[in-house]
Design a protein around this motif. Structure first.
Motif, PDB file in Angstrom:
ATOM      1  N   GLY A 108      -6.883   2.858   9.510  1.00  0.00           N
ATOM      2  CA  GLY A 108      -5.848   3.808   9.130  1.00  0.00           C
ATOM      3  C   GLY A 108      -6.344   5.056   8.437  1.00  0.00           C
ATOM      4  O   GLY A 108      -5.809   5.410   7.375  1.00  0.00           O
TER       5      GLY A 108
ATOM      6  N   HIS B 179      -7.342  -6.291   2.342  1.00  0.00           N
ATOM      7  CA  HIS B 179      -7.424  -5.742   3.696  1.00  0.00           C
ATOM      8  C   HIS B 179      -8.259  -6.611   4.628  1.00  0.00           C
ATOM      9  O   HIS B 179      -7.828  -6.957   5.732  1.00  0.00           O
ATOM     10  CB  HIS B 179      -7.992  -4.320   3.668  1.00  0.00           C
ATOM     11  CG  HIS B 179      -7.025  -3.306   3.169  1.00  0.00           C
ATOM     12  ND1 HIS B 179      -7.350  -1.977   3.009  1.00  0.00           N
ATOM     13  CD2 HIS B 179      -5.726  -3.420   2.778  1.00  0.00           C
ATOM     14  CE1 HIS B 179      -6.307  -1.321   2.560  1.00  0.00           C
ATOM     15  NE2 HIS B 179      -5.308  -2.178   2.393  1.00  0.00           N
TER      16      HIS B 179
ATOM     17  N   HIS C 257       0.738   3.824   1.725  1.00  0.00           N
ATOM     18  CA  HIS C 257       1.027   4.357   3.060  1.00  0.00           C
ATOM     19  C   HIS C 257       2.042   3.511   3.829  1.00  0.00           C
ATOM     20  O   HIS C 257       2.472   3.907   4.919  1.00  0.00           O
ATOM     21  CB  HIS C 257      -0.260   4.444   3.890  1.00  0.00           C
ATOM     22  CG  HIS C 257      -1.202   5.497   3.408  1.00  0.00           C
ATOM     23  ND1 HIS C 257      -2.456   5.684   3.970  1.00  0.00           N
ATOM     24  CD2 HIS C 257      -1.098   6.426   2.424  1.00  0.00           C
ATOM     25  CE1 HIS C 257      -3.076   6.670   3.350  1.00  0.00           C
ATOM     26  NE2 HIS C 257      -2.263   7.130   2.409  1.00  0.00           N
TER      27      HIS C 257
ATOM     28  N   HIS D   7       0.838  -1.201   0.000  1.00  0.00           N
ATOM     29  CA  HIS D   7       0.000   0.000   0.000  1.00  0.00           C
ATOM     30  C   HIS D   7       0.871   1.247   0.000  1.00  0.00           C
ATOM     31  O   HIS D   7       1.989   1.248   0.522  1.00  0.00           O
ATOM     32  CB  HIS D   7      -0.920  -0.008   1.220  1.00  0.00           C
ATOM     33  CG  HIS D   7      -2.025   0.992   1.138  1.00  0.00           C
ATOM     34  ND1 HIS D   7      -1.860   2.305   1.529  1.00  0.00           N
ATOM     35  CD2 HIS D   7      -3.309   0.877   0.719  1.00  0.00           C
ATOM     36  CE1 HIS D   7      -3.001   2.957   1.349  1.00  0.00           C
ATOM     37  NE2 HIS D   7      -3.893   2.116   0.858  1.00  0.00           N
TER      38      HIS D   7
ATOM     39  N   GLU E  23      -5.166  -0.826   7.355  1.00  0.00           N
ATOM     40  CA  GLU E  23      -5.221   0.259   6.379  1.00  0.00           C
ATOM     41  C   GLU E  23      -6.648   0.460   5.894  1.00  0.00           C
ATOM     42  O   GLU E  23      -7.433  -0.479   5.794  1.00  0.00           O
ATOM     43  CB  GLU E  23      -4.283  -0.053   5.206  1.00  0.00           C
ATOM     44  CG  GLU E  23      -4.158   1.054   4.180  1.00  0.00           C
ATOM     45  CD  GLU E  23      -3.705   2.368   4.776  1.00  0.00           C
ATOM     46  OE1 GLU E  23      -4.565   3.272   4.930  1.00  0.00           O
ATOM     47  OE2 GLU E  23      -2.521   2.503   5.095  1.00  0.00           O
ATOM     48  N   LYS E  24      -6.971   1.689   5.581  1.00  0.00           N
ATOM     49  CA  LYS E  24      -8.316   2.007   5.097  1.00  0.00           C
ATOM     50  C   LYS E  24      -8.429   1.736   3.600  1.00  0.00           C
ATOM     51  O   LYS E  24      -7.408   1.715   2.896  1.00  0.00           O
ATOM     52  CB  LYS E  24      -8.654   3.462   5.411  1.00  0.00           C
ATOM     53  CG  LYS E  24      -7.696   4.486   4.753  1.00  0.00           C
ATOM     54  CD  LYS E  24      -7.970   4.687   3.279  1.00  0.00           C
ATOM     55  CE  LYS E  24      -6.844   5.342   2.534  1.00  0.00           C
ATOM     56  NZ  LYS E  24      -6.991   5.273   1.083  1.00  0.00           N
TER      57      LYS E  24
ATOM     58  N   TYR F 197       0.548   9.556  10.651  1.00  0.00           N
ATOM     59  CA  TYR F 197       0.673   8.238  11.300  1.00  0.00           C
ATOM     60  C   TYR F 197       1.297   8.269  12.697  1.00  0.00           C
ATOM     61  O   TYR F 197       1.185   7.295  13.429  1.00  0.00           O
ATOM     62  CB  TYR F 197       1.476   7.247  10.434  1.00  0.00           C
ATOM     63  CG  TYR F 197       1.236   7.357   8.949  1.00  0.00           C
ATOM     64  CD1 TYR F 197      -0.063   7.369   8.434  1.00  0.00           C
ATOM     65  CD2 TYR F 197       2.298   7.456   8.056  1.00  0.00           C
ATOM     66  CE1 TYR F 197      -0.281   7.476   7.062  1.00  0.00           C
ATOM     67  CE2 TYR F 197       2.086   7.559   6.693  1.00  0.00           C
ATOM     68  CZ  TYR F 197       0.792   7.577   6.196  1.00  0.00           C
ATOM     69  OH  TYR F 197       0.578   7.687   4.849  1.00  0.00           O
TER      70      TYR F 197
ATOM     71  N   LYS G 162       4.449   4.470   7.286  1.00  0.00           N
ATOM     72  CA  LYS G 162       4.115   3.842   8.563  1.00  0.00           C
ATOM     73  C   LYS G 162       5.278   3.018   9.101  1.00  0.00           C
ATOM     74  O   LYS G 162       5.516   2.988  10.318  1.00  0.00           O
ATOM     75  CB  LYS G 162       2.851   2.998   8.402  1.00  0.00           C
ATOM     76  CG  LYS G 162       1.610   3.852   8.192  1.00  0.00           C
ATOM     77  CD  LYS G 162       0.342   3.041   8.073  1.00  0.00           C
ATOM     78  CE  LYS G 162      -0.850   3.970   7.832  1.00  0.00           C
ATOM     79  NZ  LYS G 162      -2.124   3.246   7.720  1.00  0.00           N
TER      80      LYS G 162
ATOM     81  N   GLU H  24      -0.877  -3.597   5.662  1.00  0.00           N
ATOM     82  CA  GLU H  24      -0.625  -2.592   4.625  1.00  0.00           C
ATOM     83  C   GLU H  24      -0.569  -3.252   3.253  1.00  0.00           C
ATOM     84  O   GLU H  24       0.192  -2.846   2.374  1.00  0.00           O
ATOM     85  CB  GLU H  24       0.676  -1.850   4.920  1.00  0.00           C
ATOM     86  CG  GLU H  24       0.587  -0.926   6.109  1.00  0.00           C
ATOM     87  CD  GLU H  24      -0.430   0.198   5.921  1.00  0.00           C
ATOM     88  OE1 GLU H  24      -0.498   0.747   4.803  1.00  0.00           O
ATOM     89  OE2 GLU H  24      -1.141   0.527   6.886  1.00  0.00           O
TER      90      GLU H  24
END
Length: 340
Positions: free
Chosen positions: A140, A96, A35, A33, A113-114, A303, A39, A90
């Motif tokens: 997240g 997810h 992000h 991901h 994670e979103k 984060y 993170k 992630e």
């Protein structure tokens, strides 16, 4: 994705002055991901955590993390090693829910994670598993610990802005033609991918809307069906919230914003990163004077607040600031607005 180096994962991460009571062992389940890199850097800089390793099967991503000198472990070890207390998921969005369920079912606390899933059925399974296993589940959404956003939400909750009648938010970006197939994996397109970050504060403030309307449009001159230009309207008994989010704006960062309008005044956060918050009141309320004023804010680092809260809650065995019931409502609203 940029090339990874040892320095990449520690750059621009603030120091943590307070020594932890104990180290929390954490592993990353997936690291593809966008992000993930940030993170991992935050976790490595936080003395409350000890990074055991990263699980990533994609050779492209795995090679980059290995080149950066980061420890790689197997999925089986991440889930079965009793010393690992926390799993950060992630992986790609489509994984997810599966990875979140596996980590929770293994008895781990989870940072997920979103968005947590692309449907309500899997979302409920993940949340029900967190309840059954009595584990922490932190989603997240990257602005939950944003000082400026939280100060404006607090002003709204305390009534300092008066009766809230309108909220507006914009979350635009620009992606390449090569990125569009990945972002087109879900019918909600940009509304689902990045609009979720604005649904989060609005739904936590006002709750479930009475009505949701959205327009998901393909405006870019590409040979695909990506919903790249989207608008959602949330109707409440005495208020309206409007979210716009598109992937067609060059230099979009300075224009990202959240605005809350009330009968006693307005709170505007623009840009969201790095934050500039202005509050304009007809009458003084709370700590704010009448008239237009800029609020001093510390620099925002994504984060940091999320993982600091997660560490405290793990060690002190207390709940997170956002409840699982709130997460369910947020996901329901996001999916409906995304036509999913």
């Amino acid at each position: 994705m940029p090339s990874f180096t040892r320095r990449t994962f520690l750059a621009a991460v603030p120091a943590f002055a307070q020594p932890p009571a104990r180290k929390i062992s954490i592993a990353f389940l997936g690291a593809a991901h966008s992000h993930a890199e940030g993170k991992i850097a935050v976790v490595r800089a936080n003395p409350a955590f000890s990074l055991v390793g990263i699980v990533e099967d994609d050779p492209k991503f795995r090679a980059r993390y290995e080149t950066a000198g980061l420890p790689m472990i197997t999925r089986d070890r991440a889930l079965s090693d009793p010393s690992i207390e926390v799993i950060a998921v992630e992986s790609e969005v489509k994984r997810h829910a599966k990875d979140g369920f596996a980590a929770l079912n293994a008895g781990k606390h989870v940072h997920l994670e979103k968005p947590p899933a692309d449907n309500m059925a899997e979302t409920r399974v993940v949340i029900d598993t967190a309840r059954r296993k009595q584990r922490l589940l932190q989603l997240g959404y990257m602005w939950r610990h944003h000082e400026g956003m939280n100060r404006m939400l607090d002003a709204a909750r305390q009534g300092w802005l008066g009766d809230i009648y309108l909220i507006k938010g914009m979350m635009n970006t620009l992606i390449t033609a090569e990125q569009r197939p990945e972002w087109n994996l879900f019918p909600g397109g940009q509304m689902f991918e990045q609009g979720c970050h604005l649904f989060d504060p609005i739904v936590r403030l006002l709750g479930r809307p009475a009505k949701i309307s959205s327009v998901l449009k393909t405006s870019g001159n590409f040979q695909d069906t990506l919903k790249d230009n989207t608008v959602a309207v949330l109707e409440y008994p005495r208020a309206i919230a409007m979210i716009t989010t598109a992937v067609l704006q060059p230099g979009a960062g300075p224009y990202r914003c959240l605005e809350i309008y009330g009968t006693n005044g307005t709170a505007v956060l623009r840009p969201i990163e790095q934050p500039v918050l202005e509050i304009d009141l007809a009458k003084p309320a709370g700590p704010y004077k009448a008239g237009r004023q800029r609020i001093d804010l510390a620099p925002f680092q994504r984060y940091v607040g999320d993982f600091s809260e997660l560490a405290r809650c793990v060690v002190e065995r207390r709940p997170l600031s956002v409840t699982l019931d709130q997460e369910l409502v947020l996901q329901q609203v996001l999916l409906e607005a995304s036509h999913m």
